[in-house]
Enzyme design. Structure first.
Site, PDB file in Angstrom:
ATOM      1  N   ARG A   1       0.647  -1.666  -0.170  1.00  0.00           N
ATOM      2  CA  ARG A   1      -0.256  -0.122   0.017  1.00  0.00           C
ATOM      3  C   ARG A   1       0.805   1.518  -0.215  1.00  0.00           C
ATOM      4  NH1 ARG A   1      -3.256  -0.780   4.944  1.00  0.00           N
ATOM      5  NH2 ARG A   1      -1.912   0.380   5.626  1.00  0.00           N
TER       6      ARG A   1
ATOM      7  N   ASP B   1      -3.726  24.701  -6.461  1.00  0.00           N
ATOM      8  CA  ASP B   1      -4.261  23.995  -7.940  1.00  0.00           C
ATOM      9  C   ASP B   1      -3.862  24.088  -9.156  1.00  0.00           C
ATOM     10  OD1 ASP B   1      -5.925  22.049  -9.457  1.00  0.00           O
ATOM     11  OD2 ASP B   1      -7.235  21.550  -8.589  1.00  0.00           O
TER      12      ASP B   1
ATOM     13  N   LYS C   1      -5.892  14.968 -15.308  1.00  0.00           N
ATOM     14  CA  LYS C   1      -6.169  15.923 -17.291  1.00  0.00           C
ATOM     15  C   LYS C   1      -4.647  15.626 -18.050  1.00  0.00           C
ATOM     16  CE  LYS C   1      -9.857  16.948 -15.587  1.00  0.00           C
ATOM     17  NZ  LYS C   1      -9.729  18.118 -14.411  1.00  0.00           N
TER      18      LYS C   1
ATOM     19  N   TYR D   1     -11.537  24.585  -8.098  1.00  0.00           N
ATOM     20  CA  TYR D   1     -12.531  23.884  -7.996  1.00  0.00           C
ATOM     21  C   TYR D   1     -14.120  23.688  -7.935  1.00  0.00           C
ATOM     22  CZ  TYR D   1     -12.883  18.662 -10.179  1.00  0.00           C
ATOM     23  OH  TYR D   1     -13.545  17.594 -10.632  1.00  0.00           O
TER      24      TYR D   1
HETATM   25  C1  LIG Z   1     -10.329  18.013 -13.020  1.00  0.00           C
HETATM   26  C2  LIG Z   1      -9.688  18.619 -11.850  1.00  0.00           C
HETATM   27  C3  LIG Z   1      -9.692  18.214 -10.395  1.00  0.00           C
HETATM   28  C4  LIG Z   1     -10.527  16.849  -9.826  1.00  0.00           C
HETATM   29  O1  LIG Z   1      -9.521  16.118 -10.355  1.00  0.00           O
HETATM   30  P1  LIG Z   1     -10.119  14.354 -10.276  1.00  0.00           P
HETATM   31  O2  LIG Z   1      -8.945  13.558 -10.771  1.00  0.00           O
HETATM   32  O3  LIG Z   1     -11.917  14.549 -11.552  1.00  0.00           O
HETATM   33  O4  LIG Z   1     -10.658  14.381  -9.405  1.00  0.00           O
HETATM   34  C5  LIG Z   1      -9.465  19.304  -9.693  1.00  0.00           C
HETATM   35  N1  LIG Z   1      -9.422  20.536  -9.519  1.00  0.00           N
HETATM   36  C6  LIG Z   1      -8.613  20.407 -11.201  1.00  0.00           C
HETATM   37  C7  LIG Z   1      -8.742  22.249 -11.475  1.00  0.00           C
HETATM   38  C8  LIG Z   1      -9.906  20.266 -12.431  1.00  0.00           C
HETATM   39  O5  LIG Z   1     -10.140  20.597 -13.811  1.00  0.00           O
END
Ligand SMILES: *Cc1c(COP(=O)(O)O)cnc(C)c1O
Length: 389
Positions: free
Chosen positions: A53, A179, A204, A106
């Site tokens: 893990r 972020d 992404k 987000y």
């Molecule tokens: C998509 C996204 C997230 C979340 O990512 P996931 O892997 O889908 O949980 C967080 N912050 C931003 C800016 C995003 O576009």
């Protein structure tokens, strides 16, 4: 019975289990494992790496690569981008602390702050993305422990003066986290601009193929990395080696893809900017777009994601525009090779403190298709919009 005196049953359990890699491949070996075999009785309780893990070859290789991408001393992996963002807050804050978060954060992160995090006694206040760094720090009180940024902001692409905010926060002993998904570790050097934690949804652009979830937190601060390790160990949050393998594969072409996404997006955004049905384009690379000056100072490029504010029209007209698109998939998320579109107003309704755009907002992700084809598709969709006005 074999020559070793063991029965076939036993030999089948032990067969084919040699673990040393037989040949060298370009990428790291994919180890699947829950149990880790230790060398001797003492090692069972002496070593740190005693359980799958905590990460095997592939997760370790990916974490090292993400640290390289972010220019960080270390990076830690989480099962999704949202899990990375929420884990950063849970790992570093405690009851009584306060977060100041930019209001274009987000949406699901905001929902977490207002719900679960609040339930643990950590409060969140929001500030407008265009608030000056000085005024932001004036908002901070004795309980303020962390400032949460996202630049450009989700859906509306506001750029914040990240280096100024990070520098002022540091003087006050307040942590900064960002972020950094839009920048993907390549377009914006978050840690180099003084931020303590750079959070990414690797889902992404690093994944890049819309087929795997993961998130990361990168930091240069050994104390922060130790707290994240403690958090991962205590909560049992872990990522699978197969997902890490997909991520590492995506990372190899990140720079190449991102470059093409940016070129295509600039072509499409510039064309949209000149269309009569378009009020304005929220793409920081366009001169005159909101945040352009800060973007030019702090970023090295753009990706495929930007917003389009249409001339005022009814929700039905917006639906007609979206439904007329043939090359843009209708779906959430972004960063894959393909073009996507969503209308954003139903989401923005839930955040009344965010600025009114003066018309319906559509978010586009420009993929790796030929931009001329995408422009033609958008042209006929704008005509469908016009027809419904
Ligand atoms: C998509 C996204 C997230 C979340 O990512 P996931 O892997 O889908 O949980 C967080 N912050 C931003 C800016 C995003 O576009």
């Amino acid at each position: 019975m074999g020559q070793d005196g063991l029965s076939k049953k036993t030999r089948l359990i032990r067969a084919g289990a040699k673990t040393e890699a037989r040949l060298r491949t370009v990428g790291p070996p994919l180890q699947r494992g829950s149990t880790v075999l230790l060398a001797n009785a003492r090692a069972l309780y002496d070593s740190r790496d005693t359980y799958g893990r905590l990460g095997l070859s592939m997760q370790t290789a990916l974490a090292e690569a993400i640290a390289e991408l972010e220019g960080a001393a270390g990076a830690r992996l989480f099962p999704s981008g949202l899990a990375a963002a929420t884990s950063a807050l849970l790992a570093l804050l405690q009851g009584g602390d306060e977060v100041l978060a930019v209001n274009c954060i987000y949406g699901p992160t905001r929902r977490f702050c207002d719900g679960l995090l609040k339930g643990y006694g950590v409060s969140t206040r929001y500030f407008s993305a265009d608030l000056s760094p000085e005024a932001l720090l004036e908002m901070a009180g004795p309980a303020t422990r962390l400032i949460l940024l996202e630049s450009p902001g989700s859906l509306t692409f506001e750029i914040q003066d990240v280096p100024a905010i990070a520098a002022l926060a540091r003087q006050r002993g307040i942590l900064t986290a960002i972020d950094n998904t839009w920048g993907a570790g390549l377009l914006f050097d978050a840690l180099g601009h003084g931020v303590d934690l750079s959070i990414q949804a690797l889902t992404k652009y690093v994944g890049g193929h819309s087929d795997v979830f993961m998130g990361s937190i990168a930091s240069n601060d050994a104390g922060i990395l130790a707290k994240l390790d403690r958090f991962l160990c205590d909560t049992g949050i872990a990522v699978s080696p197969d997902d890490a393998c997909l991520m590492l594969r995506g990372l190899r072409t990140l720079e190449t893809r991102l470059h093409r996404h940016g070129e295509n997006a600039l072509a499409v955004a510039s064309w949209l900017d000149a269309q009569p049905q378009v009020r304005r384009v929220l793409c920081p690379a366009l001169p005159g777009a909101p945040g352009h000056a800060l973007w030019k100072r702090d970023f090295t490029g753009i990706n495929g994601l930007f917003g389009v504010v249409l001339q005022p029209g009814s929700p039905l007209a917006v639906e007609a525009f979206i439904d007329a698109l043939t090359l843009f998939g209708l779906g959430f998320s972004w960063g894959g090779f393909e073009s996507l579109a969503i209308h954003c107003d139903p989401q923005l309704k839930h955040a009344p403190d965010r600025p009114d755009q003066g018309g319906p907002l559509v978010r586009l992700h420009v993929g790796l298709e030929d931009p001329a084809d995408l422009i033609a598709d958008l042209g006929q969709a704008l005509a469908a919009y016009q027809a419904r006005l």
